[in-house]
Write a protein that holds these residues in place. Structure first.
Motif, mmCIF file in Angstrom:
data_model
loop_
_atom_site.group_PDB
_atom_site.id
_atom_site.type_symbol
_atom_site.label_atom_id
_atom_site.label_comp_id
_atom_site.label_asym_id
_atom_site.label_seq_id
_atom_site.Cartn_x
_atom_site.Cartn_y
_atom_site.Cartn_z
ATOM 1 N N VAL A 83 33.119 -15.291 16.678
ATOM 2 C CA VAL A 83 32.490 -16.227 16.245
ATOM 3 C C VAL A 83 31.425 -16.937 17.231
ATOM 4 N N LEU A 84 31.678 -16.939 18.508
ATOM 5 C CA LEU A 84 30.739 -17.276 19.273
ATOM 6 C C LEU A 84 29.565 -16.415 19.328
ATOM 7 N N VAL B 11 22.759 -16.546 15.393
ATOM 8 C CA VAL B 11 22.171 -17.221 14.648
ATOM 9 C C VAL B 11 21.209 -18.278 15.137
ATOM 10 N N TRP B 12 21.675 -18.906 16.279
ATOM 11 C CA TRP B 12 21.051 -19.633 17.209
ATOM 12 C C TRP B 12 19.552 -18.970 17.681
ATOM 13 N N ILE C 140 28.309 -14.485 16.817
ATOM 14 C CA ILE C 140 27.783 -14.975 15.571
ATOM 15 C C ILE C 140 27.141 -16.212 15.562
ATOM 16 N N ALA C 141 27.464 -17.070 16.278
ATOM 17 C CA ALA C 141 26.773 -18.354 16.354
ATOM 18 C C ALA C 141 25.623 -18.290 17.431
ATOM 19 N N ALA C 142 25.846 -17.632 18.415
ATOM 20 C CA ALA C 142 24.683 -17.223 19.274
ATOM 21 C C ALA C 142 23.671 -16.491 18.611
#
Length: 111
Positions: free
Chosen positions: A65-66, A72-73, A68-70
């Motif tokens: 999850v982290l 996308v950011w 993927i979030a990184a």
């Protein structure tokens, strides 16, 4: 405005929700009390959280999850800097110029 079947359906749904939700909710509350779910809530919560955090899959899931979030950011930041460079009229570095599907485009070729 005509009063049609959609209005009747909406009124019937709202009335059913107003009547059924409290009755069903009260049934679930009484059932949870029978099972003893309201006894010692802090200890139960602590046990559930420690069981989740202690599981091996939790670390992998959290890392995914982290990650993927990184990603996308980072993608949003690169796109924003690309748009800012294009709007300023500055010449883009070759690595930032891409076609519609994300492949780098060589601006120096004559083709």
């Amino acid at each position: 405005m005509r009063f049609g079947s959609i209005h009747l359906r909406f009124i019937a749904s709202a009335a059913a929700a107003v009547i059924l939700v409290p009755v069903v909710g009260q049934w679930f509350i009484e059932y949870a009390e029978e099972l003893g779910l309201y006894e010692h809530p802090v200890e139960r919560t602590r046990t559930v959280i420690s069981a989740l955090v202690g599981a091996a899959w939790f670390n992998w899931l959290g890392g995914g999850v982290l990650g993927i979030a990184a990603g996308v950011w980072l993608d949003a930041m690169v796109r924003r800097s690309e748009v800012t460079l294009q709007a300023s009229g500055a010449e883009l570095p070759i690595a930032l110029v891409t076609d519609d599907i994300g492949r780098s485009v060589n601006l120096e070729s004559d083709s």
